[in-house]
Design a protein around this motif. Structure first.
Motif, mmCIF file in Angstrom:
data_model
loop_
_atom_site.group_PDB
_atom_site.id
_atom_site.type_symbol
_atom_site.label_atom_id
_atom_site.label_comp_id
_atom_site.label_asym_id
_atom_site.label_seq_id
_atom_site.Cartn_x
_atom_site.Cartn_y
_atom_site.Cartn_z
ATOM 1 N N ALA A 89 0.837 -1.208 0.000
ATOM 2 C CA ALA A 89 0.000 0.000 0.000
ATOM 3 C C ALA A 89 0.869 1.253 0.000
ATOM 4 N N LEU A 90 1.920 1.246 0.793
ATOM 5 C CA LEU A 90 2.885 2.350 0.795
ATOM 6 C C LEU A 90 3.434 2.560 -0.613
ATOM 7 N N ALA A 91 3.841 1.483 -1.264
ATOM 8 C CA ALA A 91 4.417 1.574 -2.605
ATOM 9 C C ALA A 91 3.383 2.077 -3.618
ATOM 10 N N ALA A 92 2.126 1.685 -3.438
ATOM 11 C CA ALA A 92 1.082 2.158 -4.356
ATOM 12 C C ALA A 92 0.943 3.670 -4.268
ATOM 13 N N ALA A 93 0.883 4.195 -3.059
ATOM 14 C CA ALA A 93 0.782 5.646 -2.898
ATOM 15 C C ALA A 93 2.051 6.344 -3.373
ATOM 16 N N SER A 94 3.180 5.709 -3.215
ATOM 17 C CA SER A 94 4.453 6.300 -3.641
ATOM 18 C C SER A 94 4.574 6.389 -5.153
ATOM 19 N N GLY A 95 3.793 5.593 -5.867
ATOM 20 C CA GLY A 95 3.831 5.663 -7.330
ATOM 21 C C GLY A 95 3.551 7.057 -7.854
ATOM 22 N N ALA A 96 2.747 7.815 -7.139
ATOM 23 C CA ALA A 96 2.422 9.184 -7.552
ATOM 24 C C ALA A 96 3.645 10.100 -7.485
ATOM 25 N N PHE A 97 4.686 9.663 -6.795
ATOM 26 C CA PHE A 97 5.870 10.496 -6.604
ATOM 27 C C PHE A 97 7.101 9.945 -7.324
ATOM 28 N N LEU A 98 6.870 9.186 -8.379
ATOM 29 C CA LEU A 98 7.976 8.725 -9.223
ATOM 30 C C LEU A 98 8.727 9.939 -9.741
ATOM 31 N N HIS A 99 10.036 9.932 -9.598
ATOM 32 C CA HIS A 99 10.865 11.052 -10.046
ATOM 33 C C HIS A 99 11.475 10.726 -11.405
ATOM 34 N N PRO A 100 11.695 11.737 -12.232
ATOM 35 C CA PRO A 100 12.284 11.492 -13.546
ATOM 36 C C PRO A 100 13.808 11.370 -13.501
ATOM 37 N N LEU A 101 14.334 10.783 -12.464
ATOM 38 C CA LEU A 101 15.771 10.583 -12.312
ATOM 39 C C LEU A 101 16.151 9.206 -12.812
ATOM 40 N N ALA A 102 17.196 9.137 -13.615
ATOM 41 C CA ALA A 102 17.643 7.863 -14.182
ATOM 42 C C ALA A 102 18.392 7.059 -13.116
ATOM 43 N N LYS A 103 17.642 6.615 -12.109
ATOM 44 C CA LYS A 103 18.214 5.829 -11.018
ATOM 45 C C LYS A 103 17.420 4.544 -10.887
ATOM 46 N N ALA A 104 18.119 3.453 -10.676
ATOM 47 C CA ALA A 104 17.469 2.152 -10.551
ATOM 48 C C ALA A 104 16.471 2.127 -9.403
ATOM 49 N N THR A 105 16.735 2.869 -8.335
ATOM 50 C CA THR A 105 15.831 2.856 -7.192
ATOM 51 C C THR A 105 14.448 3.410 -7.542
ATOM 52 N N GLN A 106 14.345 4.224 -8.574
ATOM 53 C CA GLN A 106 13.046 4.754 -8.975
ATOM 54 C C GLN A 106 12.146 3.644 -9.518
ATOM 55 N N GLY A 149 6.306 1.491 -20.991
ATOM 56 C CA GLY A 149 7.044 2.580 -21.629
ATOM 57 C C GLY A 149 7.778 3.447 -20.623
ATOM 58 N N VAL A 150 7.144 3.740 -19.492
ATOM 59 C CA VAL A 150 7.809 4.512 -18.438
ATOM 60 C C VAL A 150 8.953 3.694 -17.855
ATOM 61 N N LEU A 151 8.706 2.433 -17.549
ATOM 62 C CA LEU A 151 9.736 1.561 -16.983
ATOM 63 C C LEU A 151 10.973 1.523 -17.875
ATOM 64 N N ALA A 152 10.775 1.478 -19.174
ATOM 65 C CA ALA A 152 11.887 1.360 -20.126
ATOM 66 C C ALA A 152 12.815 2.566 -20.094
ATOM 67 N N ARG A 153 12.373 3.671 -19.552
ATOM 68 C CA ARG A 153 13.209 4.873 -19.478
ATOM 69 C C ARG A 153 14.166 4.857 -18.290
ATOM 70 N N TYR A 154 14.029 3.871 -17.433
ATOM 71 C CA TYR A 154 14.846 3.777 -16.230
ATOM 72 C C TYR A 154 15.813 2.606 -16.340
ATOM 73 N N PRO A 155 16.899 2.656 -15.552
ATOM 74 C CA PRO A 155 17.785 1.491 -15.491
ATOM 75 C C PRO A 155 17.037 0.300 -14.881
ATOM 76 N N ALA A 156 17.612 -0.875 -15.023
ATOM 77 C CA ALA A 156 17.015 -2.086 -14.442
ATOM 78 C C ALA A 156 16.896 -1.937 -12.926
ATOM 79 N N ALA A 157 15.970 -2.686 -12.354
ATOM 80 C CA ALA A 157 15.729 -2.664 -10.909
ATOM 81 C C ALA A 157 17.029 -2.932 -10.158
#
Length: 189
Positions: A89-106, A149-157
């Motif tokens: 549930a925490l992660a679901a709410a955090s989805g709204a705060f995805l940052h456009p930083l090319a970091k795997a943690t995103q 498509g959004v996932l593809a813009r970021y490095p692997a997990a």
């Protein structure tokens, strides 16, 4: 830090909608074990309101942090499956705060709800990894082309993070595989 890309509000809503769809089924575990704690449900409800067009406000962030505290209390009470459901549930709410930083943690903002929900179901089934793998397969089917498509813009997990990390990396590889095979080709990209 390098920007991965600009993220449109529609893309943030799609990512959050996917996270909500992944996290919501695990609420049953939390609510069974912690029936008097409304915090994870509230986090999912405000995340869904964002998906449905509400503004991304401090209310979403505050409810995400409340779900984090629910996780900590469930964990401390020895309710591991309920704790993972609260983290979903925490992660679901955090989805709204995805940052456009090319970091795997995103990537955890995109796929974390699925990983934590899968782990909650595993633990609830006596730590059965097959249950988690089956849930990840369901989550893969929930991810639409906008999410891929959004996932593809970021490095692997990222590496690490125990069993949840394994589940997230498996989902990440599977979704990226769909993109490479043309199954998840995002429209407009």
């Amino acid at each position: 830090m390098t920007l991965a890309t600009e993220l449109s509000m529609a893309e943030l809503r799609a990512v959050t909608g996917f996270a909500v769809a992944c996290a919501e089924p695990a609420l049953a575990i939390f609510e069974r074990d912690c029936p008097d704690d409304p915090r994870p449900r509230a986090a999912i409800e405000v995340a869904q309101a964002f998906v449905d067009g509400a503004k991304r406000t401090k209310v979403v962030r505050d409810n995400a942090w409340a779900a984090q505290r629910a996780y900590q209390q469930a964990r401390d009470a020895g309710q591991a499956a309920a704790g993972e459901a609260a983290r979903a549930a925490l992660a679901a709410a955090s989805g709204a705060f995805l940052h456009p930083l090319a970091k795997a943690t995103q990537v955890l903002h995109i796929l974390g709800a699925a990983g934590h929900a899968a782990r909650a179901f595993e633990l609830d089934a006596g730590d059965d990894n097959e249950v988690g793998a089956a849930y990840i397969a369901k989550a893969r089917d929930l991810a639409g082309s906008n999410v891929i498509g959004v996932l593809a813009r970021y490095p692997a997990a990222p590496a690490g993070r125990g069993r949840v990390g394994e589940l997230v990396r498996g989902l990440d590889m599977s979704l990226r595989g769909q993109l490479r095979s043309g199954e998840g080709t995002p429209s407009g990209h």
